[in-house]
Design an enzyme around this catalytic site. Structure first.
Site, PDB file in Angstrom:
ATOM      1  N   CYS A  33       5.194  -6.249   1.597  1.00  0.00           N
ATOM      2  CA  CYS A  33       5.588  -4.842   1.716  1.00  0.00           C
ATOM      3  C   CYS A  33       4.867  -4.176   2.899  1.00  0.00           C
ATOM      4  O   CYS A  33       5.164  -4.480   4.046  1.00  0.00           O
ATOM      5  CB  CYS A  33       5.330  -4.135   0.389  1.00  0.00           C
ATOM      6  SG  CYS A  33       6.196  -2.574   0.262  1.00  0.00           S
ATOM      7  N   TYR A  34       3.891  -3.320   2.637  1.00  0.00           N
ATOM      8  CA  TYR A  34       3.138  -2.697   3.741  1.00  0.00           C
ATOM      9  C   TYR A  34       2.570  -3.771   4.670  1.00  0.00           C
ATOM     10  O   TYR A  34       2.559  -3.625   5.891  1.00  0.00           O
ATOM     11  CB  TYR A  34       2.017  -1.835   3.156  1.00  0.00           C
ATOM     12  CG  TYR A  34       1.198  -1.076   4.178  1.00  0.00           C
ATOM     13  CD1 TYR A  34       1.638   0.135   4.681  1.00  0.00           C
ATOM     14  CD2 TYR A  34      -0.029  -1.576   4.631  1.00  0.00           C
ATOM     15  CE1 TYR A  34       0.882   0.833   5.622  1.00  0.00           C
ATOM     16  CE2 TYR A  34      -0.792  -0.888   5.564  1.00  0.00           C
ATOM     17  CZ  TYR A  34      -0.329   0.321   6.052  1.00  0.00           C
ATOM     18  OH  TYR A  34      -1.074   1.005   6.973  1.00  0.00           O
TER      19      TYR A  34
ATOM     20  N   SER B  96     -24.086  -7.309 -26.171  1.00  0.00           N
ATOM     21  CA  SER B  96     -23.345  -6.296 -26.913  1.00  0.00           C
ATOM     22  C   SER B  96     -22.632  -6.914 -28.114  1.00  0.00           C
ATOM     23  O   SER B  96     -22.128  -6.214 -28.968  1.00  0.00           O
ATOM     24  CB  SER B  96     -22.292  -5.665 -25.995  1.00  0.00           C
ATOM     25  OG  SER B  96     -21.280  -6.619 -25.734  1.00  0.00           O
ATOM     26  N   GLY B  97     -22.575  -8.240 -28.126  1.00  0.00           N
ATOM     27  CA  GLY B  97     -21.810  -8.891 -29.192  1.00  0.00           C
ATOM     28  C   GLY B  97     -20.421  -9.295 -28.721  1.00  0.00           C
ATOM     29  O   GLY B  97     -19.704  -9.995 -29.405  1.00  0.00           O
ATOM     30  N   GLY B  98     -20.036  -8.831 -27.528  1.00  0.00           N
ATOM     31  CA  GLY B  98     -18.712  -9.149 -26.977  1.00  0.00           C
ATOM     32  C   GLY B  98     -18.761 -10.420 -26.133  1.00  0.00           C
ATOM     33  O   GLY B  98     -19.825 -10.993 -25.898  1.00  0.00           O
ATOM     34  N   VAL B  99     -17.573 -10.808 -25.650  1.00  0.00           N
ATOM     35  CA  VAL B  99     -17.476 -12.087 -24.945  1.00  0.00           C
ATOM     36  C   VAL B  99     -18.173 -12.057 -23.572  1.00  0.00           C
ATOM     37  O   VAL B  99     -18.778 -13.046 -23.161  1.00  0.00           O
ATOM     38  CB  VAL B  99     -15.998 -12.549 -24.828  1.00  0.00           C
ATOM     39  CG1 VAL B  99     -15.162 -11.531 -24.112  1.00  0.00           C
ATOM     40  CG2 VAL B  99     -15.881 -13.881 -24.128  1.00  0.00           C
ATOM     41  N   ASP B 100     -18.147 -10.920 -22.897  1.00  0.00           N
ATOM     42  CA  ASP B 100     -18.706 -10.878 -21.542  1.00  0.00           C
ATOM     43  C   ASP B 100     -20.220 -11.113 -21.537  1.00  0.00           C
ATOM     44  O   ASP B 100     -20.722 -12.001 -20.843  1.00  0.00           O
ATOM     45  CB  ASP B 100     -18.398  -9.540 -20.852  1.00  0.00           C
ATOM     46  CG  ASP B 100     -16.906  -9.234 -20.844  1.00  0.00           C
ATOM     47  OD1 ASP B 100     -16.134 -10.192 -21.040  1.00  0.00           O
ATOM     48  OD2 ASP B 100     -16.527  -8.069 -20.665  1.00  0.00           O
ATOM     49  N   SER B 101     -20.936 -10.305 -22.310  1.00  0.00           N
ATOM     50  CA  SER B 101     -22.392 -10.454 -22.262  1.00  0.00           C
ATOM     51  C   SER B 101     -22.832 -11.776 -22.891  1.00  0.00           C
ATOM     52  O   SER B 101     -23.819 -12.374 -22.462  1.00  0.00           O
ATOM     53  CB  SER B 101     -23.090  -9.266 -22.920  1.00  0.00           C
ATOM     54  OG  SER B 101     -22.715  -9.142 -24.259  1.00  0.00           O
TER      55      SER B 101
ATOM     56  N   GLY C  60       0.838  -1.194   0.000  1.00  0.00           N
ATOM     57  CA  GLY C  60       0.000   0.000   0.000  1.00  0.00           C
ATOM     58  C   GLY C  60       0.869   1.238   0.000  1.00  0.00           C
ATOM     59  O   GLY C  60       2.067   1.168   0.308  1.00  0.00           O
TER      60      GLY C  60
ATOM     61  N   LYS D  74     -10.933 -11.309 -17.046  1.00  0.00           N
ATOM     62  CA  LYS D  74     -11.266 -11.493 -18.466  1.00  0.00           C
ATOM     63  C   LYS D  74     -10.827 -12.856 -19.015  1.00  0.00           C
ATOM     64  O   LYS D  74     -11.590 -13.512 -19.719  1.00  0.00           O
ATOM     65  CB  LYS D  74     -10.597 -10.372 -19.268  1.00  0.00           C
ATOM     66  CG  LYS D  74     -11.011 -10.315 -20.713  1.00  0.00           C
ATOM     67  CD  LYS D  74     -12.264  -9.512 -20.862  1.00  0.00           C
ATOM     68  CE  LYS D  74     -12.703  -9.384 -22.285  1.00  0.00           C
ATOM     69  NZ  LYS D  74     -13.880  -8.508 -22.377  1.00  0.00           N
TER      70      LYS D  74
ATOM     71  N   HIS E  96       8.010  -7.508  -3.863  1.00  0.00           N
ATOM     72  CA  HIS E  96       6.710  -7.825  -4.478  1.00  0.00           C
ATOM     73  C   HIS E  96       6.775  -9.115  -5.296  1.00  0.00           C
ATOM     74  O   HIS E  96       7.140  -9.077  -6.470  1.00  0.00           O
ATOM     75  CB  HIS E  96       6.244  -6.657  -5.348  1.00  0.00           C
ATOM     76  CG  HIS E  96       5.842  -5.468  -4.540  1.00  0.00           C
ATOM     77  ND1 HIS E  96       4.571  -5.309  -4.036  1.00  0.00           N
ATOM     78  CD2 HIS E  96       6.561  -4.411  -4.104  1.00  0.00           C
ATOM     79  CE1 HIS E  96       4.516  -4.193  -3.330  1.00  0.00           C
ATOM     80  NE2 HIS E  96       5.713  -3.622  -3.351  1.00  0.00           N
TER      81      HIS E  96
ATOM     82  N   GLU F 203       4.408 -10.665  -6.551  1.00  0.00           N
ATOM     83  CA  GLU F 203       3.334 -10.737  -7.551  1.00  0.00           C
ATOM     84  C   GLU F 203       3.709 -10.129  -8.895  1.00  0.00           C
ATOM     85  O   GLU F 203       3.086 -10.424  -9.901  1.00  0.00           O
ATOM     86  CB  GLU F 203       2.061 -10.050  -7.000  1.00  0.00           C
ATOM     87  CG  GLU F 203       2.133  -8.533  -6.830  1.00  0.00           C
ATOM     88  CD  GLU F 203       2.764  -8.075  -5.506  1.00  0.00           C
ATOM     89  OE1 GLU F 203       3.570  -8.842  -4.932  1.00  0.00           O
ATOM     90  OE2 GLU F 203       2.474  -6.954  -5.076  1.00  0.00           O
TER      91      GLU F 203
END
Ligand code: XMP
Length: 511
Positions: free
Chosen positions: A78-79, A219-224, A51, A367, A165, A167
């Site tokens: 770290c923090y 929407s035509g995208g992968v999510d919806s 942080g 995603k 870190h 990560e």
């Protein structure tokens, strides 16, 4: 699951990604989370993030101190390590040896956290304060030239802290360190897979929706699309999807969606042909912001009108919200199932005061996890790996005035570009590739005739997150073929240029 308690680090999301990559479920939780809440979630380990604060600041964020005596394994980064040191009575210096960048870590003891690692490795440091004396019971397990306590632990209590870190990708073998914590110390099972997600999600959806009906805006995208496929599996015919065709999709994309949903998935689809409405709205508009605004407003209006016809019938509206949005907007409220719809949402900005309850089955996914779930649910690869596409579609890739003829011209050029990029096996290697229709004409000669026609630009970029992007060095042979085909096959284009600008200072889209 692993709980990641967030103290505001820019890397918190990366920690979560890395944990999930190892098929261990995790959630990012606010630092105000209580031990009781963690216990209820049956966490097997706690990661305290980094942080921007110093533990010495008056309002520095802390956590429920009871976690330190809870016997749940803890890994402070770290923090997070400084908080552990402070709690157990260690000594920390303030900002004396600031350190940003690469350092060499010398491992003093390679058990548990550092199991299986070489005794020297490159790590990424980014800190102001440092622990200079460990609390009682703790032992040093790593140091660098400038940081004498770069890693420490109290093995009996399974409490670990590192100043660097693990990560970030600059830390060599950082992923192994996180894995050692999750798998060796916490003994987490690696059971977070698309199949297990789908099973749990179907259960949760049924528990929440019960016998009600759900409307899903596509929407035509992968999510919806993934949301829709998941809901279909959960509630069957109580799902109806709505797709508003603005007329600014890529060539045949609107009809492909219709076909996919009606024929392959057997999902009821309300297909709204709003092409004329949108064209009327953007007629004569050349300013990019005005264009975006007009399209956004019209989208909301059409959605309002159409959904009003349905409300009462449908209790829920499904949204394709993803975990990064949830983390960002979750200030102490991450566990709620409904959030306000944000204007940047991929369905294109829906009205704020709609008469539906919101359901967001993908809100805990990143995603790439959505993509894996999509594949598992049988969505075509073409859709699952589709490049990002802006809400206002081709309208913002037609610079200046938009009309049906110009949309059609761009669709033809864009389709040729896509075909060539895909057949060269480059599509999945690019973040985005698209054609842009410019508002100027230039002179050409085709056959024996002089032409005075449109210019088309090709844009191809590589990026990790769209915040920055580099223009891609597409092979000349591909560019040559694309150019020659566009000029020969698209009646209203006689010149093709290549965009060699990166972001910043340019943006990915031209408008
Ligand atoms: P820029 O042009 O700002 O774009 O560099 C960054 C990324 O965002 C996409 N983009 C949009 N996505 N609705 C969306 O869902 C929009 O209105 C929109 N505008 C830009 C763009 O394609 C790129 O990936």
């Amino acid at each position: 699951m692993i709980a990641i308690i967030d103290f505001g680090s820019q890397y918190t999301k990366i920690i979560a990604r890395k944990v999930r990559e190892s098929k261990v479920y995790c959630e990012v939780l606010p630092h105000t989370v209580t031990l009781a809440e963690l216990t209820k979630k049956q966490v097997k380990g706690i990661i305290l993030s980094g942080g921007p604060n110093s533990v010495f600041e008056k309002d520095a964020p802390t956590c429920d101190e009871r976690i330190f005596t809870s016997n749940i394994p803890i890994f402070g980064i770290c923090y997070g390590m400084q908080l552990i040191a402070k709690h157990f009575g260690g000594e920390i210096t303030e900002g004396k040896s600031k350190e940003y960048g690469h350092a060499n870590l010398y491992i003093d003891n390679n058990f548990n956290l550092f199991q299986g690692l070489w005794l020297e490795m490159s790590i990424w440091m980014s800190h102001g304060d440092s622990v200079i004396r460990m609390p009682d019971n703790f032992q040093r397990i790593g140091h660098t030239e400038t940081c004498s306590i770069a890693a420490m632990c109290w093995p009996e209590k399974k409490i670990y802290g590192v100043q660097f870190h693990p990560e970030v990708s600059h830390t060599h073998k950082g992923k192994e360190i996180l894995d050692n914590f999750m798998l060796t110390v916490c003994r987490c099972e690696q059971n977070w897979t698309p199949i297990s997600f789908i099973k749990t999600a179907i259960n949760d959806i049924n528990k929440e929706v019960k016998h009600d009906k759900v409307l899903c805006a596509l929407s035509g995208g992968v999510d919806s699309t993934t949301v829709a496929a998941l809901l279909k599996k959960a509630i069957g015919r109580r799902l109806t999807c709505m797709f508003i065709d603005q007329g600014f999709m890529r060539k045949n994309e609107g009809s492909k969606i219709k076909q996919l949903f009606e024929n392959e998935f057997n999902i009821d689809l309300i297909y709204i042909d709003a092409v004329d409405r949108f064209h009327t709205k953007v007629a004569g508009v050349t300013d990019p912001e005005e264009k975006r605004k007009k399209i956004g407003e019209e989208f909301i209006r059409v959605f309002e009108e159409e959904s009003k016809k349905l409300s009462g019938d449908y209790t829920y509206l499904a949204q394709g919200t993803l975990y990064p949005d949830v983390i960002e907007s979750a200030v102490g409220d991450i566990s709620k199932t409904a959030v306000t719809i944000k204007s940047h949402h991929n369905v294109g900005g829906l009205p704020e005061d709609i008469d539906f309850k919101i359901i967001e089955p993908l809100r805990m996914l990143f995603k790439d996890e959505v993509r894996q779930v999509g594949i598992q649910l049988g969505l075509p690869e073409e859709l699952v790996f589709r490049h990002p596409f802006p809400g206002p579609g081709l309208a913002i890739r037609i610079i200046g005035e938009v009309n049906k003829e110009r949309v059609e011209t761009l669709q033809l050029a864009d389709a040729i570009l896509m075909e060539e990029i895909k057949s060269a096996g480059l599509y999945r290697k690019l973040w985005q590739v698209f054609a842009v229709l410019l508002p100027i004409k230039s002179v050409g000669v085709q056959g024996d005739k002089r032409t005075y026609s449109n210019v088309c630009a090709i844009r191809a970029v590589n990026s990790d997150d769209a915040m920055t992007a580099n223009w891609t060095h597409l092979p000349y042979e591909i560019l040559e073929k694309v150019s020659s085909r566009i000029i020969n096959e698209v009646p209203k284009i006689n010149r093709v240029v290549y965009d060699i600008s990166s972001k910043p200072p340019s943006t990915i889209e031209w408008e």
